[in-house]
Write an enzyme that holds these catalytic residues in place. Structure first.
Site, PDB file in Angstrom:
ATOM      1  CB  CYS A 114      -0.951  -0.011   1.191  1.00 23.10           C
ATOM      2  SG  CYS A 114      -2.126  -1.350   1.045  1.00 23.10           S
ATOM      3  CG  HIS A 258      -3.333   3.059   2.279  1.00 22.21           C
ATOM      4  ND1 HIS A 258      -3.661   2.758   0.974  1.00 22.21           N
ATOM      5  CD2 HIS A 258      -3.440   1.903   2.978  1.00 22.21           C
ATOM      6  CE1 HIS A 258      -3.951   1.475   0.896  1.00 22.21           C
ATOM      7  NE2 HIS A 258      -3.837   0.929   2.093  1.00 22.21           N
ATOM      8  CG  ASN A 288      -6.613  -1.169   0.662  1.00 26.76           C
ATOM      9  OD1 ASN A 288      -5.961  -0.576  -0.193  1.00 26.76           O
ATOM     10  ND2 ASN A 288      -6.063  -1.729   1.723  1.00 26.76           N
TER      11      ASN A 288
HETATM   12  N1  ACO Z   1     -18.130 -10.052   8.237  1.00 21.17           N
HETATM   13  C1  ACO Z   1     -18.555 -10.367   9.463  1.00 21.17           C
HETATM   14  N2  ACO Z   1     -17.722 -10.658  10.474  1.00 21.17           N
HETATM   15  C2  ACO Z   1     -16.405 -10.631  10.223  1.00 21.17           C
HETATM   16  C3  ACO Z   1     -15.885 -10.312   8.963  1.00 21.17           C
HETATM   17  C4  ACO Z   1     -16.806 -10.013   7.939  1.00 21.17           C
HETATM   18  N3  ACO Z   1     -16.425  -9.693   6.702  1.00 21.17           N
HETATM   19  N4  ACO Z   1     -14.550 -10.364   9.009  1.00 21.17           N
HETATM   20  C5  ACO Z   1     -14.223 -10.696  10.263  1.00 21.17           C
HETATM   21  N5  ACO Z   1     -15.339 -10.877  11.002  1.00 21.17           N
HETATM   22  C6  ACO Z   1     -15.458 -11.258  12.401  1.00 21.17           C
HETATM   23  C7  ACO Z   1     -14.253 -12.020  12.893  1.00 21.17           C
HETATM   24  O1  ACO Z   1     -14.384 -13.400  12.601  1.00 21.17           O
HETATM   25  C8  ACO Z   1     -14.316 -11.744  14.373  1.00 21.17           C
HETATM   26  O2  ACO Z   1     -15.255 -12.596  14.964  1.00 21.17           O
HETATM   27  P1  ACO Z   1     -14.983 -13.248  16.425  1.00 21.17           P
HETATM   28  O3  ACO Z   1     -14.880 -12.071  17.353  1.00 21.17           O
HETATM   29  O4  ACO Z   1     -16.161 -14.108  16.601  1.00 21.17           O
HETATM   30  O5  ACO Z   1     -13.683 -13.977  16.266  1.00 21.17           O
HETATM   31  C9  ACO Z   1     -14.867 -10.334  14.461  1.00 21.17           C
HETATM   32  O6  ACO Z   1     -15.507 -10.073  13.186  1.00 21.17           O
HETATM   33  C10 ACO Z   1     -13.805  -9.278  14.685  1.00 21.17           C
HETATM   34  O7  ACO Z   1     -12.706  -9.550  13.805  1.00 21.17           O
HETATM   35  P2  ACO Z   1     -11.442  -8.616  13.728  1.00 21.17           P
HETATM   36  O8  ACO Z   1     -10.477  -9.146  12.728  1.00 21.17           O
HETATM   37  O9  ACO Z   1     -10.938  -8.336  15.109  1.00 21.17           O
HETATM   38  O10 ACO Z   1     -12.154  -7.312  13.154  1.00 21.17           O
HETATM   39  P3  ACO Z   1     -11.589  -5.874  13.079  1.00 21.17           P
HETATM   40  O11 ACO Z   1     -12.451  -4.949  13.763  1.00 21.17           O
HETATM   41  O12 ACO Z   1     -10.096  -5.835  13.379  1.00 21.17           O
HETATM   42  O13 ACO Z   1     -11.741  -5.568  11.516  1.00 21.17           O
HETATM   43  C11 ACO Z   1     -10.371  -5.468   9.567  1.00 21.17           C
HETATM   44  C12 ACO Z   1     -11.073  -6.370  10.569  1.00 21.17           C
HETATM   45  C13 ACO Z   1     -11.401  -4.624   8.887  1.00 21.17           C
HETATM   46  C14 ACO Z   1      -9.627  -6.319   8.554  1.00 21.17           C
HETATM   47  C15 ACO Z   1      -9.355  -4.557  10.316  1.00 21.17           C
HETATM   48  O14 ACO Z   1      -8.585  -5.349  11.191  1.00 21.17           O
HETATM   49  C16 ACO Z   1      -8.438  -3.775   9.447  1.00 21.17           C
HETATM   50  O15 ACO Z   1      -8.844  -2.853   8.782  1.00 21.17           O
HETATM   51  N6  ACO Z   1      -7.119  -4.075   9.492  1.00 21.17           N
HETATM   52  C17 ACO Z   1      -6.090  -3.248   8.858  1.00 21.17           C
HETATM   53  C18 ACO Z   1      -6.113  -3.292   7.349  1.00 21.17           C
HETATM   54  C19 ACO Z   1      -4.905  -2.534   6.817  1.00 21.17           C
HETATM   55  O16 ACO Z   1      -4.607  -1.407   7.179  1.00 21.17           O
HETATM   56  N7  ACO Z   1      -4.135  -3.168   5.926  1.00 21.17           N
HETATM   57  C20 ACO Z   1      -2.925  -2.550   5.451  1.00 21.17           C
HETATM   58  C21 ACO Z   1      -3.023  -2.124   4.080  1.00 21.17           C
HETATM   59  S1  ACO Z   1      -3.420  -3.418   2.960  1.00 21.17           S
HETATM   60  C22 ACO Z   1      -1.998  -3.776   1.985  1.00 21.17           C
HETATM   61  O17 ACO Z   1      -0.898  -3.339   2.249  1.00 21.17           O
HETATM   62  C23 ACO Z   1      -2.150  -4.739   0.827  1.00 21.17           C
END
Ligand code: ACO
Length: 338
Positions: A114, A258, A288
């Site tokens: 990214c 980003h 993204n």
């Molecule tokens: N729909 C419903 N529930 C979901 C989904 C979904 N699509 N995805 C995950 N969940 C659930 C999980 O299973 C978990 O359930 P549990 O509590 O029963 O285990 C719960 O939701 C919470 O999961 P988390 O992973 O903790 O959710 P979080 O709030 O962290 O959101 C996300 C996930 C959106 C991916 C977030 O962590 C995020 O944005 N991370 C950073 C992304 C980023 O900046 N990436 C870098 C750039 S990308 C690149 O370089 C290519």
């Protein structure tokens, strides 16, 4: 030392939309969860298997050349930030060069996930500042749909396809003395690489039947630690750039972050003491798009930008890679005077 200014912006987005409702049909998720946790409503998908990242990058470049009113033959260099090159080699930049007919350009791809666009902007600005180039095309482009696992609900809801491009020229050559890219702070830390990677296909895990069965060729992300690092590092880098350029929050006209998650963008703006409206945000429409997010923001806000506006660009991505830059905008409205 010459300063490199952005003198034109181009973009490309595929027409097909992948909505949250579509994803509800594909994996166990909901529109409400996706909007609340990420801010994303829909993303664009380049469905045509014959069209890859170079196709989108070339379309963005063509729009830019048209707006600037120059031919591809005037380009000295083409740098493409991408993690979804058409193939390992030749570089996507070579394919863009030949499609554009940029007869005297050199070029290369830059892999920083990214952060690809920001790093490419730094490299391009270096070619201009050092006097090697007069016109550098810097592109951020990714066909994320080619590496996203549409059975993994934790990642498939996040990503979309797209491309954005900017042209860098010496500020003095376009009557914008003193404007352009003033500062860049860049870092990498590979110690947590496994939290965000595409493990298969390279020399460590070359493609085999087993690697395909293991789904090694798809993007993998451990969201929670990446979220924490992104929030911390984007704010840290932006504050570093503000501090060493003596900028108060009032001096910053826009934050160009980003687009990985609405909550990361809001937390970054908050830590910089910026009102939320100063943070460019279009993640709701495109998701993204990896290397394309920052130039797509510049494209969408271009009509509102004014010469002299101070922009803080910041990013965080797989690697980890991160950084922030100070860009002083060079022109008013949607294009520079020729
Ligand atoms: N729909 C419903 N529930 C979901 C989904 C979904 N699509 N995805 C995950 N969940 C659930 C999980 O299973 C978990 O359930 P549990 O509590 O029963 O285990 C719960 O939701 C919470 O999961 P988390 O992973 O903790 O959710 P979080 O709030 O962290 O959101 C996300 C996930 C959106 C991916 C977030 O962590 C995020 O944005 N991370 C950073 C992304 C980023 O900046 N990436 C870098 C750039 S990308 C690149 O370089 C290519």
């Amino acid at each position: 030392m010459r300063t490199a200014a952005v003198t034109a912006v181009g973009h490309f987005l595929p027409e097909e939309r992948l909505t949250n409702a579509d994803l509800e049909e594909m994996v166990d998720t909901s529109d409400e969860w996706i909007r609340k946790r990420t801010g994303i409503r829909e993303r664009r998908i380049l469905r045509d298997p014959e069209k890859a990242t170079s196709y989108m990058a070339t379309r963005a470049a063509e729009e830019l050349l048209d707006k600037r009113g120059i031919g591809a033959g005037e380009l000295d260099a083409i740098i493409v930030g991408t993690v979804t090159p058409d193939m390992f080699y030749p570089a996507t930049a070579c394919l863009v060069q030949t499609e554009l007919g940029a007869a005297r350009a050199f070029g290369y791809d830059l892999s920083a996930a990214c952060s690809g666009f920001l790093y490419a902007l730094g490299a391009g600005a270096g070619h201009v500042a050092g006097g090697q180039c007069e016109k550098v095309l810097v592109i951020g482009a990714d066909k994320m749909s080619s590496i996203v696992d549409y059975t993994d609900r934790s990642t498939c809801i996040l990503f979309g396809d797209g491309a954005g491009a900017v042209l860098l020229e010496p500020a003095g050559a376009v009557g914008a003395e003193g404007r352009g890219l003033h500062d860049l702070h860049q870092r990498v830390d590979g110690s947590e690489w496994e939290n965000l990677c595409q493990p298969g296909g390279g020399s460590r895990r070359p493609p085999t039947h087993q690697s395909v069965d293991r789904r090694d060729h798809f993007l993998k992300q451990n969201g929670r630690p990446v979220f924490k690092q992104a929030t911390r590092r984007m704010a840290e880098a932006s504050l570093e750039v503000m501090q060493r350029n003596d900028l108060t929050p009032e001096d910053v006209d826009y934050l160009v972050p980003h687009q990985a998650n609405r909550r990361i963008i809001e937390a970054t703006a908050q830590q910089m003491n910026l009102p939320p409206e100063k943070a460019m945000m279009n993640i709701g429409d495109y998701g993204n798009t990896t290397a394309a997010t920052i130039p797509l923001c510049l494209h969408d806000w271009e009509p509102e930008l004014r010469a002299g506006d101070r922009l803080i660009l910041t990013t965080f991505g797989g690697g980890y890679t991160w950084g922030a830059g100070l860009l002083e905008w060079a022109y008013d409205d949607a294009s520079i005077d020729n």
